[in-house]
Design a protein around this motif. Structure first.
Motif, PDB file in Angstrom:
ATOM      1  N   GLU A  72     -65.482  61.850   6.373  1.00 14.94           N
ATOM      2  CA  GLU A  72     -64.732  62.375   7.379  1.00 14.94           C
ATOM      3  C   GLU A  72     -63.527  62.310   7.370  1.00 14.94           C
ATOM      4  N   GLU A  73     -63.312  61.359   7.618  1.00 13.54           N
ATOM      5  CA  GLU A  73     -61.231  60.398   7.992  1.00 13.54           C
ATOM      6  C   GLU A  73     -60.200  61.034   6.343  1.00 13.54           C
ATOM      7  N   HIS A  74     -60.662  61.792   5.751  1.00 15.34           N
ATOM      8  CA  HIS A  74     -60.245  62.778   4.640  1.00 15.34           C
ATOM      9  C   HIS A  74     -60.258  63.599   5.170  1.00 15.34           C
ATOM     10  N   ASP A  75     -60.426  64.120   6.349  1.00 17.92           N
ATOM     11  CA  ASP A  75     -60.499  66.073   6.667  1.00 17.92           C
ATOM     12  C   ASP A  75     -58.811  66.242   6.841  1.00 17.92           C
ATOM     13  N   PRO A  76     -58.764  65.633   7.381  1.00 18.94           N
ATOM     14  CA  PRO A  76     -57.158  66.257   7.868  1.00 18.94           C
ATOM     15  C   PRO A  76     -55.803  66.335   7.200  1.00 18.94           C
ATOM     16  N   TYR A  77     -56.378  65.909   5.737  1.00 21.51           N
ATOM     17  CA  TYR A  77     -55.109  65.458   5.051  1.00 21.51           C
ATOM     18  C   TYR A  77     -54.438  66.097   4.881  1.00 21.51           C
ATOM     19  N   ALA A  78     -54.603  67.236   4.105  1.00 22.59           N
ATOM     20  CA  ALA A  78     -53.629  68.238   3.950  1.00 22.59           C
ATOM     21  C   ALA A  78     -53.002  69.237   5.407  1.00 22.59           C
ATOM     22  N   ARG A  79     -53.755  69.197   6.661  1.00 19.58           N
ATOM     23  CA  ARG A  79     -52.830  69.226   7.673  1.00 19.58           C
ATOM     24  C   ARG A  79     -51.883  67.868   7.826  1.00 19.58           C
ATOM     25  N   ASN A  80     -51.770  67.771   7.394  1.00 21.83           N
ATOM     26  CA  ASN A  80     -51.532  66.341   8.126  1.00 21.83           C
ATOM     27  C   ASN A  80     -50.316  66.022   7.289  1.00 21.83           C
ATOM     28  N   LEU A 104     -55.397  67.369  -3.351  1.00 21.04           N
ATOM     29  CA  LEU A 104     -55.638  68.451  -3.094  1.00 21.04           C
ATOM     30  C   LEU A 104     -57.047  68.579  -3.237  1.00 21.04           C
ATOM     31  N   SER A 105     -57.073  69.202  -4.381  1.00 21.82           N
ATOM     32  CA  SER A 105     -58.670  70.142  -4.634  1.00 21.82           C
ATOM     33  C   SER A 105     -59.967  69.102  -5.477  1.00 21.82           C
ATOM     34  N   PHE A 106     -59.182  67.466  -6.145  1.00 24.62           N
ATOM     35  CA  PHE A 106     -59.811  66.202  -6.787  1.00 24.62           C
ATOM     36  C   PHE A 106     -60.775  66.690  -6.541  1.00 24.62           C
ATOM     37  N   SER A 107     -61.996  66.506  -5.131  1.00 23.93           N
ATOM     38  CA  SER A 107     -63.572  66.762  -5.381  1.00 23.93           C
ATOM     39  C   SER A 107     -63.644  67.992  -6.245  1.00 23.93           C
ATOM     40  N   PHE A 108     -63.017  68.884  -6.751  1.00 20.04           N
ATOM     41  CA  PHE A 108     -64.046  69.967  -7.215  1.00 20.04           C
ATOM     42  C   PHE A 108     -63.614  70.812  -9.024  1.00 20.04           C
ATOM     43  N   ARG A 109     -62.749  69.205  -8.829  1.00 18.66           N
ATOM     44  CA  ARG A 109     -63.094  69.078 -10.538  1.00 18.66           C
ATOM     45  C   ARG A 109     -63.585  69.687 -11.588  1.00 18.66           C
ATOM     46  N   GLY A 110     -63.513  70.659 -12.103  1.00 19.02           N
ATOM     47  CA  GLY A 110     -63.555  71.404 -13.131  1.00 19.02           C
ATOM     48  C   GLY A 110     -64.648  72.902 -12.771  1.00 19.02           C
ATOM     49  N   ASN A 111     -64.464  73.067 -10.921  1.00 19.50           N
ATOM     50  CA  ASN A 111     -64.698  74.497 -10.719  1.00 19.50           C
ATOM     51  C   ASN A 111     -63.122  74.552 -10.375  1.00 19.50           C
ATOM     52  N   ASP A 112     -62.053  75.797 -11.321  1.00 22.74           N
ATOM     53  CA  ASP A 112     -61.457  75.824 -11.030  1.00 22.74           C
ATOM     54  C   ASP A 112     -60.735  77.070 -10.290  1.00 22.74           C
ATOM     55  N   LEU A 113     -61.924  77.466 -10.636  1.00 23.84           N
ATOM     56  CA  LEU A 113     -61.726  79.208  -9.451  1.00 23.84           C
ATOM     57  C   LEU A 113     -61.231  78.666  -7.515  1.00 23.84           C
ATOM     58  N   VAL A 114     -62.379  77.334  -7.114  1.00 26.97           N
ATOM     59  CA  VAL A 114     -62.284  76.862  -5.952  1.00 26.97           C
ATOM     60  C   VAL A 114     -61.091  76.560  -6.115  1.00 26.97           C
ATOM     61  N   ARG A 115     -60.271  75.636  -7.148  1.00 23.04           N
ATOM     62  CA  ARG A 115     -59.285  74.357  -6.649  1.00 23.04           C
ATOM     63  C   ARG A 115     -57.809  75.558  -6.660  1.00 23.04           C
ATOM     64  N   GLU A 116     -58.271  76.695  -7.555  1.00 25.47           N
ATOM     65  CA  GLU A 116     -56.824  78.160  -7.643  1.00 25.47           C
ATOM     66  C   GLU A 116     -56.733  77.988  -5.779  1.00 25.47           C
ATOM     67  N   ALA A 117     -58.005  78.358  -5.506  1.00 23.41           N
ATOM     68  CA  ALA A 117     -58.037  79.538  -3.964  1.00 23.41           C
ATOM     69  C   ALA A 117     -57.320  78.147  -3.356  1.00 23.41           C
ATOM     70  N   SER A 120     -53.849  78.006  -3.461  1.00 23.19           N
ATOM     71  CA  SER A 120     -52.616  79.044  -3.313  1.00 23.19           C
ATOM     72  C   SER A 120     -52.973  79.162  -1.551  1.00 23.19           C
ATOM     73  N   ALA A 121     -53.250  78.870  -0.986  1.00 23.88           N
ATOM     74  CA  ALA A 121     -53.791  78.960   0.323  1.00 23.88           C
ATOM     75  C   ALA A 121     -52.992  77.700   0.957  1.00 23.88           C
ATOM     76  N   PHE A 122     -52.763  76.007   0.300  1.00 27.20           N
ATOM     77  CA  PHE A 122     -52.655  75.415   0.957  1.00 27.20           C
ATOM     78  C   PHE A 122     -50.785  75.475   0.631  1.00 27.20           C
ATOM     79  N   LEU A 123     -50.612  75.600  -0.713  1.00 29.16           N
ATOM     80  CA  LEU A 123     -48.901  76.374  -0.857  1.00 29.16           C
ATOM     81  C   LEU A 123     -48.574  77.275   0.532  1.00 29.16           C
ATOM     82  N   PHE A 124     -49.058  77.866   0.016  1.00 26.53           N
ATOM     83  CA  PHE A 124     -49.224  79.548   1.105  1.00 26.53           C
ATOM     84  C   PHE A 124     -48.142  78.458   2.477  1.00 26.53           C
ATOM     85  N   HIS A 125     -49.293  78.254   3.330  1.00 29.39           N
ATOM     86  CA  HIS A 125     -48.897  77.135   4.629  1.00 29.39           C
ATOM     87  C   HIS A 125     -47.872  76.089   4.216  1.00 29.39           C
TER      88      HIS A 125
END
Length: 130
Positions: A72-80, A104-117, A120-125
């Motif tokens: 749970e404590e990792h949830d705000p990391y990107a926003r922070n 950012l997307s380390f939890s999804f390693r191996g799932n390139d589609l999710v990582r790329e999405a 993209s969203a993170f870089l936009f902001h």
């Protein structure tokens, strides 16, 4: 580390004419919230400009950290990270910012589609924030 060794190394880097990348770490560890990211960056800014670095020779990386880890404590990391960018630029005029987004997307390693999405969203902001 010996007291002053970091500034001694920074002076050598400056003497070579290089800039520096500064991560948001200090004696207490890695910054995860907005306030510590800004405080650590501000302290580094004061020290480095104090020994002769120009602000545009400083690149601050306020740590892009993994989200969606199930902790749970990792949830705000990107926003922070995103919220810290304009505050760092305000506190440290003239500096550049950077961030390695693969964490950012380390939890999804191996799932390139999710990582790329996610990237993209993170870089936009993040780009809009500075």
């Amino acid at each position: 580390m010996q007291p002053g060794l970091g500034l001694e190394q920074a002076r050598r880097i400056r003497d070579y004419g290089a800039g520096v990348v500064v991560m948001a770490f200090d004696e207490e560890g890695q910054a995860t919230d907005v306030e510590r990211r800004v405080a650590i960056s501000g302290r580094a800014y004061d020290l480095l400009t104090g020994i002769g670095f120009a602000p545009d020779e400083l690149i601050f990386d306020p740590n892009v950290l993994a989200v969606a880890t199930g902790i749970e404590e990792h949830d705000p990391y990107a926003r922070n990270f995103i919220e810290a960018l304009p505050r760092i630029k305000e506190r440290c005029p003239g500096v550049l910012t950077s961030g390695g987004i693969s964490n950012l997307s380390f939890s999804f390693r191996g799932n390139d589609l999710v990582r790329e999405a996610m990237h993209s969203a993170f870089l936009f902001h993040a780009i809009r924030a500075g």
